[in-house]
Design an enzyme around this catalytic site. Sequence first.
Site, PDB file in Angstrom:
ATOM      1  N   ASN A 318       1.171  -1.168  -0.069  1.00 48.95           N
ATOM      2  CA  ASN A 318      -0.348  -0.148   0.412  1.00 48.95           C
ATOM      3  C   ASN A 318       0.788   0.844   0.081  1.00 48.95           C
ATOM      4  OD1 ASN A 318      -2.531   1.462  -0.054  1.00 48.95           O
ATOM      5  ND2 ASN A 318      -2.874   0.554   2.001  1.00 48.95           N
ATOM      6  N   HIS A 349      -8.173   3.449   8.306  1.00 49.75           N
ATOM      7  CA  HIS A 349      -8.917   1.902   7.869  1.00 49.75           C
ATOM      8  C   HIS A 349     -10.142   2.148   8.453  1.00 49.75           C
ATOM      9  CE1 HIS A 349      -4.134   1.064   7.105  1.00 49.75           C
ATOM     10  NE2 HIS A 349      -5.062   0.381   6.429  1.00 49.75           N
TER      11      HIS A 349
END
Length: 495
Positions: A318, A349
């Site tokens: 990521n 998140h």
Amino acid sequence: QVNFVVCQLFALLAAAWFRTYLHASKTSPFIRHVVATCLGLYLALFCFGWYALHFVIQSGISYCIMIIIGLENMHKYCFVFALGYLTVCQVTRVYIFDYGQYSADFSGPMMIITQKITSLAFEIHDGMCRKNEDLTPSQRCLAVRRMPSPLEYFSYTCNFLGILAGPLCSYKDYIAFIEGRSYQLLQPEANGKEDTKYEQTEPSPNIAVAQKLLICGLSLLFHMTITQALPVEYNIDEHFRATASWPVRFFYLYLSLVAARPKYYFAWTLADAINNAAGFGFRGYDKTGAARWDLVSNLRIQQIEFSTSFKMFLDNWNIQTALWLKRVCYERATFSPTIQTFILSAIWHGVYPGYYLTFLTGVLMTLAARAIRNNIRHYFVESPAAKACYDIITWVTTQVAISYTVVPFVLLSVRPSLTFYSSCYFCLHIGSILVLLVFPLKRTPNRSKKPENLQPAWSRKLEEENLLQKNNYSTTKNSFKQSQEISCRYQALKQ
């Protein structure tokens, strides 16, 4: 999930059409902005229904904050609002609608939009409010010197190339792509005051797109076959915990987490291919003259699977989110930048407790790994045999540590996560604490050097090259050096 895949495949076809029929040499930036925005909102509406209004509301209010609030504080207000709005949406989705569902949800695109809103707010603040000498080299590269128009802003946050799965890109990169300046290099004059532009050959992205689609196909095949046979949940199965030996349990732990990665490989690589198909993502040529299409890539699979340190894994997983965390948090934190960065990552998140367990465990693992590397690694680098042995041991340790850390991220809830950790007697937690007690962490004496500890080598190289290659990215500080390097590259390109 079917809607998501169908929309991404449609976006891939639309990207090829966009590059062919709406190329910057044929179409004005205004038309390209309008089409990119309308296609993005259409895909969002098709995939998420009226929940797609959240994308417009979040972006619209954030833009109003940028306009109304002064430049000195608007980045703080935008950061708080965008992250707060995202959190409220995640809370309602998780605890009111569908706790534990893995299906595509509207908060996923909002995570990317939040990154874009906050990144742009900080870049505008850097470019229009702070002094140039107070900025780091990367901040000077990305600084935005004028307020975007509403069309430019919504095109950046809601374009069809990245509205569903990202990845994050800088505002200046996106505008350069829309305006057809992605293939221009800047060459400083001898006096270091003026820049002259010359064109690079515009390469075809077809080979890069085909390679990434092949990776997507293999990842999808792996996910539909192997992943189903190695569920992460089996790590907390009572019979398995009672009968399997420790080596077998850790080996299955590693296999189950490796099997859980291909779905991310599929989604992120497909998103990268979509951007490349539109002509976005070109980052110059390598030493062999091959075109590099990794400007907005989100992962490096080989480096992930063969990571020999916790940091190396995080640097290649990521990628764009890691850069976002570094730019908006780590570089600007006044104390404990590592801890603040992990906390922000957990909040971004979502609200599942497993995310917080994972990232709090990640803080321990990162600090312990850094302490071991600083105090032990230099003993093994002299001899090739010792270095090879060290690499093997650190690879095994890293893969086990990563798998151990991210189990709660997959299980989501507190009870199964603590069941797993207690079945392992919290061994790596305790081990990390002991490492930190035994080995001192070497502190960087100069605060300005701290960001380099988190920033991967490839990222520093990327940003240095951007200083040479990207439009409006050059500075006058290193003009003579940049001129020499660009001239060499240009001669190589001509040959």
